[in-house]
Enzyme design. Sequence first.
Site, PDB file in Angstrom:
ATOM      1  N   ARG A  53       0.813  -1.216   0.000  1.00 35.43           N
ATOM      2  CA  ARG A  53       0.000   0.000   0.000  1.00 35.43           C
ATOM      3  C   ARG A  53       0.845   1.265   0.000  1.00 35.43           C
ATOM      4  O   ARG A  53       0.607   2.183  -0.780  1.00 35.43           O
ATOM      5  CB  ARG A  53      -0.935   0.030   1.212  1.00 35.43           C
ATOM      6  N   THR A  54       1.814   1.314   0.887  1.00 35.77           N
ATOM      7  CA  THR A  54       2.572   2.553   1.017  1.00 35.77           C
ATOM      8  C   THR A  54       3.356   2.837  -0.262  1.00 35.77           C
ATOM      9  O   THR A  54       3.323   3.939  -0.807  1.00 35.77           O
ATOM     10  CB  THR A  54       3.526   2.473   2.223  1.00 35.77           C
ATOM     11  N   LYS A  82      25.403  -5.842  -1.274  1.00 33.88           N
ATOM     12  CA  LYS A  82      26.863  -5.888  -1.287  1.00 33.88           C
ATOM     13  C   LYS A  82      27.465  -5.297  -0.014  1.00 33.88           C
ATOM     14  O   LYS A  82      28.676  -5.208   0.122  1.00 33.88           O
ATOM     15  CB  LYS A  82      27.394  -5.108  -2.494  1.00 33.88           C
ATOM     16  N   ARG A 103      11.571   3.493   3.485  1.00 33.54           N
ATOM     17  CA  ARG A 103      11.120   2.502   4.485  1.00 33.54           C
ATOM     18  C   ARG A 103      12.322   1.621   4.809  1.00 33.54           C
ATOM     19  O   ARG A 103      13.030   1.156   3.910  1.00 33.54           O
ATOM     20  CB  ARG A 103       9.986   1.641   3.963  1.00 33.54           C
ATOM     21  N   HIS A 131       5.422   5.941  11.462  1.00 33.78           N
ATOM     22  CA  HIS A 131       4.892   5.833  10.099  1.00 33.78           C
ATOM     23  C   HIS A 131       3.955   7.031   9.898  1.00 33.78           C
ATOM     24  O   HIS A 131       2.741   6.891   9.847  1.00 33.78           O
ATOM     25  CB  HIS A 131       4.145   4.503   9.942  1.00 33.78           C
TER      26      HIS A 131
END
Lengths: 307, 156
Positions: A53-54, A82, A103, A131
């Site tokens: 969703r985000t 890496k 995120r 959030h």
Amino acid sequence: MRQDHLISATQLSRADIEAVLDRAAEIDADPSALNGRHEGAILGLCFFEPSTRTRMSFDTAMKRLGGRTIDMGSVESSSVKKGETLADTMRVLEGYADALVLRHPSEGSAKMATEFVDVPLVNAGDGAGQHPTQTLLDLYTMRQNVGLDDVTVGIMGDLKYGRTVHSLAAALTNFDTRQHFISPESLRLPRSVRYDLHESGAQVREHTALEEVLSELDILYVTRIQRERFPDENEYLKVAGEYQIDAEDLEAAKDSLTVMHPLPRVDEIAPDVDQTEHATYFEQAHNGVPVRMALLDMLLSEEGDDR
Amino acid sequence: MSDTDRELRVSKIRNGTVIDHLAAGQALNVLALLGIDGSGGESVSIGMNVPSDKLAKKDIVKVEDRELSQSEVDVLAVIAPEATINIVREYEVVEKKRIDRPESVDGVLSCPNRNCITNADEPIHTRFSVLEDALRCDYCGEIVREEEVPTRLDVA
């Protein structure tokens, strides 16, 4: 609001929140109002953990503003694999984009990233931390349904690790709300969130059973009890069923009760609730686009450039 | 018996730092703060529960050939706000530092939140804001109570 970064709901004043929600309402009323407004702008989507969703609502929001998005893809396919530090990754990506959405699984990651970039950065979830854009769309949904003042909000589920809960609790202190937190003892609010609530003078009560407070609520915000957080499976099994609701449970609630959930849900809200007037979680998810359009528009606009 | 006589219970140092007026029981925490566990060969004198006019009982720590850095003083201010710090050169006190409670403590405490970004391998130092009776990680927001500070010391 004119801020370079959005990292935590604790940085948002009532005026900031209302400015975003008002702009989102204008967009909702006339979806073409901001068409092409940020043509040529590029938003970098930096998701170090899964998101549906985000990520997609930011993508949609930017495209509806006329801009484009670039996406670093999965962690497995990026230089993170890496061993590159987050700081280096962000320093590189700021050169590619006009704004960044991050995120990351670590608390404080977005705050740290702001120390390495000059373009606006939006925290799209940092571990169990914050959030804030979810909170803005949550507030938008609440305002549409019951308003933001003189309301009683119940927040139920994993309050300890739930970043949407931490952001929402902080933001609600800007309004005339009574907050009830319902969770197993082991998943109560963390000390830092309690501290902020106490400092703000918020009206807060804690419960272990929804029945204690259900009839008082205008909003019930449900989050998933995260099975994986329990060190002992038996401890989870003892409480899991206590925090599931179905349509029958909600007969004890006000007719006007709004049930919200940041999604994804698993079994904490039974499908039969979807058919009731209480269910608002899909509308809530849809509100992510106009709210994030409003926020991006404000972050990408120059100071004083008010359309 | 004068204060001077009492202090003589802990031997004088030629060069280094004398941390005085520590609340009784804080001496070992101060050594932890300074990262002194004996392995570095420093000459350290400790007085514990020394009679004191001001505190009734106090601790004293004297460290030879070591002058405290500002960041060390900052943390000391949190765990022992009443302490005084005397810098000694050639047996003379050349500087007396009264420590003030800092607004933040940078780079000397680790965050107890294992999932905090400061515990990842990133090019940053920890930073804690000093609250009334606790410290707070500027990155993840974790609260560390003052009594927990000695266990979070992250100094070499």
